[in-house]
Design an enzyme around this catalytic site. Structure first.
Site, PDB file in Angstrom:
ATOM      1  CG  ASP A 176      42.775  35.566  44.692  1.00  0.00           C
ATOM      2  OD1 ASP A 176      42.744  36.559  45.014  1.00  0.00           O
ATOM      3  OD2 ASP A 176      43.675  34.161  44.510  1.00  0.00           O
ATOM      4  CD  GLU A 185      28.625  47.675  56.827  1.00  0.00           C
ATOM      5  OE1 GLU A 185      27.938  46.711  56.313  1.00  0.00           O
ATOM      6  OE2 GLU A 185      28.696  48.252  55.649  1.00  0.00           O
TER       7      GLU A 185
END
Ligand code: FUB
Length: 327
Positions: free
Chosen positions: A40, A226
């Site tokens: 998290d 990318e």
């Protein structure tokens, strides 16, 4: 064993997965994804949230069979040169061996490309002791033709491509070219026969518009960001990639694997989550797009899941745009 083999559904749900590179090896579909960690921590433009530490290999006998997770195929602790962030990998077969190509940060925090080998497509893979000399940035994708392997790579922002504009690493260089100048392209290098080194220094690939002009850095709907992938269809090489900030998968075509490529259009419209990343593979008589989104975590950028869907060509060789959420 998981039973999710339906199109546009997570292939597995017991781990988070991303960046799927699919190949047909030994008559089966093998998928080489990133293994997203369930944490998290904060999310930033440098990609620190993508803190992956190992790779799992997935496989399918065919599209009606369960998905097999072959378990840990390579871990960060077993890569002598790497310090963190095992990002998008790819695999290749040559010399009777399977090769896993992967990016990671070295001991100085610089992204490099590494290679590991195995006798089975499912691994386990053994990493070489150092990264590939002259490699940099992220997202290696390997294309093999007639005994010559090419590795395509590179990513903006957290992928550090901007930092290599002078040919060496400049940590303070965070900006790419101005908006009205040619965009940075992906890099390509020819691999040596043993697949463990570059034959020569990598070179930049040009992506042109239909008039033959280079795509500009400000053209965020089309310029390279990318996640390159190269496949061949009817005598043309297709270079597909993510546009990053505009969240699309797009492509260009060329008669030469080194380019230049002419921009053609969109393969996949934006998915849930910031990143989009894919591979394209033929299995039997159909073509498939493997991709990811963040639907399994209800939108958390670094908790993604890999999926697939059929990819179709028009008669002129262009690819039909896919909206993965359209019934
Ligand atoms: O998974 C980490 C990074 O996110 C990949 O290397 C990029 O292509 C993007 O998917």
């Amino acid at each position: 064993m998981m039973k999710y083999t339906k199109p546009n559904q997570p292939l597995v749900t017991h781990i988070y997965t991303a960046d799927p590179s699919a190949h047909v090896f030994e008559g089966k579909i093998y998928i080489y994804p990133s293994h997203d960690l369930d944490h998290d921590g904060p999310d930033n433009d440098n990609g620190d949230q993508y803190a992956m530490e190992d790779y799992h290999v997935l496989s399918l006998e065919n599209f009606d069979s369960p998905v097999v997770d072959h378990g840990e195929a390579l871990h960060l602790r077993d890569i002598p040169w790497a310090s963190s962030q095992l990002w998008a990998p790819d695999a290749a077969f040559k010399n009777n061996l399977y090769y896993l190509f992967f990016p990671a940060r070295d001991q100085d925090g610089i992204f490099r490309l590494g290679v590991a080998t195995a006798s089975s497509p499912a691994g386990p893979f053994k990493a070489e002791s150092n990264y590939i000399k002259d490699s940099f940035s992220i997202d290696p994708a390997v294309f093999v033709e007639d005994d010559q392997a090419y590795v395509y790579f590179g990513g903006l922002w957290g992928g550090q491509l901007e930092k290599w504009q002078t040919g060496s690493f400049e940590s303070s260089q965070t900006e790419g070219p101005p908006a009205d100048q040619p965009a940075l392209g992906p890099q390509v290098a020819l691999l040596s026969d043993d697949m463990l080194s570059f034959k020569d220094k990598p070179q930049e690939i040009s992506i042109l518009d239909e008039e033959g002009n280079p795509l500009l850095a400000g053209d965020e709907d089309r310029r390279y960001f990318e996640g390159p992938w190269v496949h061949k269809y009817n005598e043309y090489y297709y270079l597909s990639y993510s546009t990053g900030t505009t969240h699309k998968l797009v492509y260009g075509i060329s008669k030469n694997p080194l380019g230049p490529f002419t921009f053609k259009g969109t393969i996949l419209t934006p998915v849930i989550g910031w990143t989009t990343h894919h591979s394209i593979v033929q299995f039997e008589d159909k073509w498939y797009l493997f991709y990811h989104d963040s639907s399994l975590s209800e939108g958390v950028n670094h908790k993604r899941c890999v999926k697939y869907t059929e990819l179709k060509y028009n008669t002129d060789g262009t690819i039909q745009t896919i909206d993965p959420y359209k019934e």
